[in-house]
Design an enzyme around this catalytic site. Structure first.
Site, short mmCIF file in Angstrom:
data_model
loop_
_atom_site.label_atom_id
_atom_site.label_comp_id
_atom_site.label_asym_id
_atom_site.label_seq_id
_atom_site.Cartn_x
_atom_site.Cartn_y
_atom_site.Cartn_z
N HIS A 16 10.37 -3.98 0.08
CA HIS A 16 10.25 -4.81 1.27
C HIS A 16 11.62 -5.34 1.70
O HIS A 16 12.61 -4.66 1.57
CB HIS A 16 9.24 -5.92 1.03
CG HIS A 16 7.93 -5.41 0.51
ND1 HIS A 16 7.01 -4.77 1.32
CD2 HIS A 16 7.39 -5.41 -0.75
CE1 HIS A 16 5.97 -4.41 0.59
NE2 HIS A 16 6.17 -4.77 -0.67
N GLU A 148 5.15 -2.61 -10.63
CA GLU A 148 4.51 -3.83 -10.13
C GLU A 148 4.65 -4.89 -11.21
O GLU A 148 3.92 -4.91 -12.20
CB GLU A 148 3.02 -3.57 -9.82
CG GLU A 148 2.77 -2.56 -8.71
CD GLU A 148 2.87 -3.16 -7.32
OE1 GLU A 148 3.34 -4.32 -7.18
OE2 GLU A 148 2.48 -2.48 -6.35
#
Length: 259
Positions: A16, A148
């Site tokens: 991101h 993650e």
């Protein structure tokens, strides 16, 4: 997937960034968390002797495709993307998981080693997950994993992330080192898994391409008058043995060589 002899350059992708904060929880942004982790991980890998590059080091936005292009143009041997997970209901899911394009070869082994190291810090190990639709796994031309690092909307995961950021970076670095080399071994000795030797370069390259398509870091070298197809380059013999076992399980005829 591009072949390589030994992973010397690693590109780290903090997910991101910029106008895309990723998951957000009570003002906390995924893009900020993974940038902090990326810089800490980069420092650890540099200390271990690796050349480290980044898709970003500030709060800027690139599309996933642009991130893959940055990785491909960098000439890096390994692509590591960092993210944090999230679910609809806070505090209902916990743990780490590592995503791969295909759970085979070096990416699968790397993902398991990283998860195992992170679980020792207290994270639940949610396993290795195939996600062939993700651009940074599908479009990158080198082995790639997406980590993650806990759930951003889980209070316990956030406390662990904040209190042990450096340890988390060290655990990921250790997982990488376990997979592609042992820094304590002599730097001029590498163990490779040999899958074939041919008088014809075209025959050798066909086997190499088959291995690469199966997710293995294969390459062709000319030695002793033969074109030899080998997989990986490991400083740790045990890692080479594990790779040979995986290859034999896939039906390849192999043995371990050293330079």
């Amino acid at each position: 997937m591009r072949s390589f002899s030994v992973a010397e350059t690693i590109i780290i992708d903090p997910g991101h960034g910029g106008r895309d904060p990723g998951a957000v929880y009570q003002g906390r942004k995924e893009s900020d968390d993974v940038l902090r982790l990326a810089l800490a991980l980069g420092d650890r890998l540099k200390q271990a002797g690796y050349n480290v590059l980044y898709t970003r080091t500030t709060d800027v936005y690139n599309t996933p495709y642009e991130k893959a292009v940055i990785g491909n143009n960098s000439g890096a041997d390994l692509f590591v993307s960092l993210h944090r997970n999230s679910v609809d209901q806070p505090n209902t899911s916990t743990g780490v998981e590592t995503l791969v394009y295909k759970d085979t070869g070096l990416p699968g082994e790397l993902a398991r080693n990283i998860n195992a190291q992170l679980s020792e810090l207290g994270f639940a190990d949610r396993g290795v997950i195939e996600r062939p639709g993700l651009v940074v796994l599908r479009r990158t031309q080198m082995p790639a994993v997406l980590i993650e690092a806990g759930f951003i909307n889980n209070e316990e995961d956030n406390a662990l992330f904040d209190e042990q950021l450096e340890e988390i970076a060290g655990a990921i670095a250790q997982g990488i080192e376990e997979t592609i080399g042992d820094s304590e071994a002599p730097s001029d000795v590498y163990y490779r898994v040999q899958a074939g030797a041919f008088a014809s370069r075209s025959n050798a390259d066909r086997l190499r391409d088959r291995l690469i398509n199966d997710g293995f870091p294969a390459f062709t070298i000319l030695r002793d008058g033969l074109y030899k197809v080998q997989v990986g380059a490991y400083r740790n013999l045990e890692n080479a043995i594990r790779m040979e076992q995986v290859l034999r399980g896939k039906g390849y005829s192999t043995f371990i060589s050293s330079n």
